[in-house]
Design a protein around this motif. Structure first.
Motif, PDB file in Angstrom:
ATOM      1  N   TYR A 187       6.303   1.168  -4.117  1.00  0.00           N
ATOM      2  CA  TYR A 187       5.348   1.543  -5.106  1.00  0.00           C
ATOM      3  C   TYR A 187       6.166   2.275  -6.273  1.00  0.00           C
ATOM      4  N   LEU A 188       7.457   2.553  -6.065  1.00  0.00           N
ATOM      5  CA  LEU A 188       8.265   3.281  -7.190  1.00  0.00           C
ATOM      6  C   LEU A 188       8.737   2.017  -7.893  1.00  0.00           C
ATOM      7  N   TYR A 204       3.954  11.771 -12.579  1.00  0.00           N
ATOM      8  CA  TYR A 204       3.489  12.450 -11.605  1.00  0.00           C
ATOM      9  C   TYR A 204       3.868  12.083 -10.260  1.00  0.00           C
ATOM     10  N   MET A 205       5.014  11.353 -10.082  1.00  0.00           N
ATOM     11  CA  MET A 205       5.678  11.253  -8.831  1.00  0.00           C
ATOM     12  C   MET A 205       6.736  12.445  -8.584  1.00  0.00           C
ATOM     13  N   PRO A 244       7.257   7.649  -1.094  1.00  0.00           N
ATOM     14  CA  PRO A 244       7.192   8.301  -2.316  1.00  0.00           C
ATOM     15  C   PRO A 244       6.029   9.278  -2.210  1.00  0.00           C
ATOM     16  N   MET A 246       3.534  11.682  -4.463  1.00  0.00           N
ATOM     17  CA  MET A 246       3.022  12.010  -5.660  1.00  0.00           C
ATOM     18  C   MET A 246       2.344  13.251  -5.772  1.00  0.00           C
ATOM     19  N   ARG A 305      -1.691  13.437 -10.802  1.00  0.00           N
ATOM     20  CA  ARG A 305      -2.129  11.955 -11.083  1.00  0.00           C
ATOM     21  C   ARG A 305      -3.568  12.125 -11.648  1.00  0.00           C
ATOM     22  N   ASN A 353      -2.576  -0.677   1.277  1.00  0.00           N
ATOM     23  CA  ASN A 353      -1.887  -2.221   1.290  1.00  0.00           C
ATOM     24  C   ASN A 353      -0.508  -2.026   2.011  1.00  0.00           C
ATOM     25  N   GLY A 354      -0.503  -1.475   3.042  1.00  0.00           N
ATOM     26  CA  GLY A 354       0.943  -1.636   3.835  1.00  0.00           C
ATOM     27  C   GLY A 354       1.936  -0.611   3.372  1.00  0.00           C
ATOM     28  N   GLU A 355       1.590   0.185   2.230  1.00  0.00           N
ATOM     29  CA  GLU A 355       2.757   1.189   1.463  1.00  0.00           C
ATOM     30  C   GLU A 355       2.110   2.545   1.961  1.00  0.00           C
ATOM     31  N   SER A 356       3.073   3.277   2.292  1.00  0.00           N
ATOM     32  CA  SER A 356       2.697   4.431   2.683  1.00  0.00           C
ATOM     33  C   SER A 356       3.052   5.279   1.258  1.00  0.00           C
ATOM     34  N   ILE A 357       2.337   6.425   0.918  1.00  0.00           N
ATOM     35  CA  ILE A 357       2.215   7.195  -0.009  1.00  0.00           C
ATOM     36  C   ILE A 357       1.833   8.639   0.211  1.00  0.00           C
ATOM     37  N   VAL A 390      -5.973   5.276  -6.677  1.00  0.00           N
ATOM     38  CA  VAL A 390      -5.230   6.225  -7.108  1.00  0.00           C
ATOM     39  C   VAL A 390      -3.826   5.721  -6.759  1.00  0.00           C
ATOM     40  N   ALA A 391      -3.588   5.011  -5.763  1.00  0.00           N
ATOM     41  CA  ALA A 391      -2.349   4.210  -5.295  1.00  0.00           C
ATOM     42  C   ALA A 391      -1.941   3.165  -6.334  1.00  0.00           C
ATOM     43  N   GLU A 392      -2.943   2.836  -7.296  1.00  0.00           N
ATOM     44  CA  GLU A 392      -2.415   1.623  -8.189  1.00  0.00           C
ATOM     45  C   GLU A 392      -1.100   2.162  -8.756  1.00  0.00           C
ATOM     46  N   ARG A 393      -0.168   1.079  -8.870  1.00  0.00           N
ATOM     47  CA  ARG A 393       0.924   1.451  -9.835  1.00  0.00           C
ATOM     48  C   ARG A 393       0.528   1.384 -11.258  1.00  0.00           C
TER      49      ARG A 393
END
Lengths: 705, 149
Positions: free
Chosen positions: A669-670, B49-50, B62, B64, B69, B89-93, B145-148
């Motif tokens: 993500y980063l 915002y990260m 990561p 945020m 955001r 989508n398989g990513e933890s945020i 929100v999770a969009e890069r």
């Protein structure tokens, strides 16, 4: 047709192995044909033929059969090796490879190979009697398992070596659909369990072609308990029963044979005397002593090491888990020390510390072993080079000998994947630009055949790969001129470069020394890509060259990419990890020794100017620059890092120490963060970022521009 | 509301949380876990915002600042502040929120599409408006929100 999908994966793996063996052996055949190579090559072709037919890939079976016939004719001395023949064999092998790849992708192959099969048969054309199917099988009509002389001898040798020799009768279930597959699995299982099949009835060809009823006999030598072998065989489905009988050669007095080593003292027994006059069809007559020695190694070599195939993903998971354990181990040890400080001389604390120490040692060992499990011999990359060099040399009209050393050197598979392309590129360069044409070499007093030496070896915590050729070398003067011509350097800057630095120009983007772009070398992948690939995995590539004598490239790579040693430093309240592979030294300097060249801070270290980069400034958006730390009259800590020939000093708040760290990727993500290659978790659970030193150098040169 | 003809209306389970003075909610299926604030390692050169990354039982996640955001005014960290870890989508945020209030059941017919609120850039991240006991809940469009950036 029955469902063969469960065998497909097995078949593909095996086919890849046999193709590999064939490729290497055909090359050997061209260089120095020997009976040994011919036997091995024949065996590989034979196995491939058998398994492809059993799986129903008839075209592949046909083609391998045609190849097998050629090998057979070579083995029997009816043909001799020629370049044309080798080219055709390679064509056939490439086609088989393509077929295999097609099968791997879609389960079938539609490649037509009639012409190739014909061209292989044309090779055989000379000896008309040799019809394609005529693989000479002496004593085709044996009833029951009767042994030929050399088989009997092999069995006796096995007994002499303390192995057990058994007659196995394998019975298949009545409704067995693909008998040849089962037979093949039986043979492979025996092989995989350290057994050697000395003879079979019917012979292996007949087994392949299902020319047997529901049972077949094997004579097997093994050093394992035969019951163990039997129970493994019974696990193969559709194997109904395996009868075991131990084999004894009744007619020959074995004691007598064992003492014949000294010669004259032995009573003349039938077997040894019969042996000499009978000319072996495939082997030139050799003295009996040497021969039995050969037999011994022959019966030993086919015994494979006991291995299991494991999915790489599973190993990766294991390594990740161990990574967690490494972190927890550090944490537990730390907790133990904290408890000790708080409750001194408490029994519980003592046993906690003891246990923590034990867990620590076990974890270390576990880590080491899993790392080893991920290691592959570099052979996996090297294997394809002999063929590649041969083809390239032929194409450029050069004569090249490739000498490879240290193929058994092991390194992590992730490193192997990355190193492959750079090596290919450098070897191509060596053939294309390094080695001179034969005539030119001769006029220079060099041997017509150029030599490229490719070697790999361990050196401390690294692996060193060298590519050395005895070609024309590189002239620093030419390189300087080329750099100026291509606008990479000003004439002034070029003149100032040392010879060594000039050689490094070949790694500059947009630099190619080839006068004309050739099909092979001029593909846009330059040495700059080679270097950045190597650097990406924390490696270093160096070049050394003497005009007229040759060029040597040295690539230094870390053994693994998953766990590294790093120097931990503090920067503005955060911890950063600097890979130890790029750390040269650490310094403690007084702020007043910092000078400025233009606006860039530098210090002078042993007569050299060392540019300084403040990590705090680099990582801060609001640019605290180096002068901030000068305000405090305290000494500054500088970590000197190197990238190839270049060095810079990183200014940090304080040094923490060296530690082994597990590399974790920053979240996708980063994305890519300049100056950071990943993260790791410290013993106290905090996250430390790992510095990407190469980025910091880029940044410095950006300043310079 | 009036269209509900069946005896039971489909419900959506959401986790409600506070950002400033407003109540937001996330579909519970996205939520991996909710943790207290912990030390966050700053990651340089990342989007503004990260806040950085945390160690979530050995994983690097990561985090945020959700207010940042959504373009809302920054809030001070309090004892109620939490990190909601979502999986998209398989990513933890991780997302920092001011407080997590409760798990709500929102009947589908109580959810309205987002209106043209006069409000700020946060509008784009709202997938719907829910009403619970006369309270307004803003449903967060997690994917967006999770969009890069």
């Amino acid at each position: 047709m029955m469902d063969t999908s469960e065998y497909i994966a097995l078949f593909l793996e095996e086919a890849a192995e046999q193709i590999n063996i064939l490729e290497q052996d055909i090359l050997l055949l061209e260089q120095s044909p020997s009976q040994e190579v011919l036997n091995e090559i024949f065996r590989a072709a034979h196995t491939l033929k058998g398994s492809s037919r059993a799986m129903g890939f008839t075209a592949m079976g046909e083609l391998t059969h045609a190849m097998e016939d050629v090998f057979d004719a070579l083995r029997n001395g009816e043909l001799s090796v020629s370049t044309g023949m080798v080219n055709r064999l390679f064509d056939a092998l490439d086609t088989i490879k393509a077929m295999r790849d097609q099968i791997a992708e879609g389960g079938t192959s539609d490649i037509v190979c009639d012409e190739l099969v014909q061209s292989l048969r044309d090779i055989l054309g000379g000896s008309a009697s040799n019809t394609p199917t005529a693989v000479p099988e002496p004593e085709q009509t044996r009833s029951g398992l009767t042994l030929q002389e050399h088989e009997r001898e092999a069995a006796l040798t096995a007994l002499d070596n303390g192995l057990g020799v058994y007659r196995l009768t394998v019975h298949l279930a009545e409704d067995t659909l693909m008998k040849s597959v089962r037979a093949l699995m039986v043979l492979q299982t025996i092989d995989a369990n350290g057994g050697v099949v000395i003879a079979s009835h019917p012979d292996e060809d007949a087994l392949d072609n299902e020319q047997f009823d529901l049972s077949f006999e094997l004579l097997v030598a093994t050093d394992k308990p035969v019951e163990q072998l039997r129970s493994v065989l019974l696990q193969i489905s559709e194997i109904r029963e395996v009868e075991v009988a131990s084999w004894q050669e009744a007619t020959t007095p074995r004691l007598a044979q064992a003492t014949t080593g000294t010669g004259a003292a032995a009573p003349p027994s039938e077997a040894p005397s019969a042996e000499e006059p009978v000319p072996q069809p495939t082997q030139p007559a050799t003295p009996p002593a040497a021969k039995s020695e050969e037999e011994k190694t022959a019966s030993r070599t086919p015994t494979p090491s006991q291995t299991v195939r494991v999915d790489v993903a599973r190993l990766d998971t294991l390594l990740n888990l161990v990574g967690e354990l490494v972190i927890d181990r550090t944490r537990v040890a730390q907790l133990g020390r904290e408890f000790e400080a708080r409750f001194q001389h408490d029994e519980l604390v003592d046993s906690l510390l003891e246990t923590a120490g034990h867990i620590g040692r076990i974890t270390d060992e576990l880590q080491e072993h899993i790392m080893k499990a991920r290691m592959l011999p570099i052979e996996h990359v090297f294997n394809r080079f002999p063929r590649m060099i041969r083809d390239l040399a032929q194409k450029f009209g050069k004569e090249v000998r490739l000498v490879m050393e240290g193929q058994e050197t092991e390194l992590d598979r992730s490193v192997i994947e990355i190193i492959s392309d750079p090596l290919i590129h450098m070897l191509r360069n060596s053939v294309d630009h390094g080695i001179e044409p034969p005539d030119q070499r001769e006029s220079l007093g060099k041997p017509r055949q150029g030599t490229i030496r490719l070697s790999a070896r361990h050196e401390e915590n690294h692996i060193l790969i060298e590519i050395e050729d005895d070609g024309k070398g590189m002239d620093p003067t030419h390189l300087r001129e080329a750099a100026v011509r291509k606008g990479i350097l000003t004439r002034d800057a070029a003149e100032r470069l040392s010879d060594r630095e000039a050689l490094n120009l070949i790694f500059a983007p947009g630099f190619s020394t080839a006068k004309e772009v050739t099909e092979v070398s001029g593909r846009g992948v330059g040495m700059d890509i080679v270097r950045s690939n190597v650097q990406r995995v924390g490696g270093i590539v160096e070049v050394d060259s003497t005009p007229g004598k040759g060029t040597r490239f040295s690539i230094r790579l870390p053994l693994t990419l998953a766990i590294i040693r790093a120097l931990l430093v503090g920067v503005a309240g955060q911890v950063y990890a600097i890979p130890l592979s790029s750390v040269l030294e650490t310094l403690k300097i007084q702020p007043d020794t910092v000078q400025f060249v233009g606006r860039r801070p530098v210090i002078v270290l042993r007569g050299r100017t060392l540019p300084l980069v403040s990590l705090q400034a680099y990582f801060s958006k609001h640019g605290a620059d180096i002068t901030d730390s000068r305000r405090a009259e305290e000494p500054m800590f500088v970590v000197v890092v190197g990238l190839g020939e270049r060095q810079i000093g990183l200014v940090v708040s304080h040094l923490i120490g060296e530690q082994e760290i597990v590399i974790k990727s920053l979240s996708r993500y980063l994305g890519e963060i300049s100056g950071v290659s990943g993260a790791t978790i410290l013993g106290d659970g905090r996250v430390a970022l790992i510095l990407e030193v190469a980025d910091l150098f880029d940044n410095v040169s950006a300043y310079a521009a | 509301m009036s269209t509900a003809t069946m005896t039971s209306v489909a419900e959506r389970q959401v986790v409600a949380f506070r950002l400033g003075n407003e109540t937001y909610a996330i579909d519970i299926s996205y939520i991996h876990e909710i943790i207290r604030m912990k030390e966050i390692t700053f990651v340089p050169n990342a989007p503004h915002y990260m806040r950085g990354v945390i160690n979530l039982r050995g994983r690097i996640v990561p985090v945020m600042d959700l207010s940042a955001r959504l373009g809302l005014p920054a809030q001070d960290e309090t004892a109620q502040s939490r990190i909601i870890v979502i999986e998209v989508n398989g990513e933890s945020i991780g997302m920092i929120v001011d407080a997590v209030s409760e798990v709500l059941r929102l009947p589908e017919d109580q959810i309205e599409p987002p209106t043209q609120m006069s409000d700020t850039e946060s509008t784009g991240y709202i997938s719907g408006l829910g009403k619970v006991n006369d309270r307004l809940v803003l449903l967060l469009d997690v994917e967006k929100v999770a969009e890069r950036v």
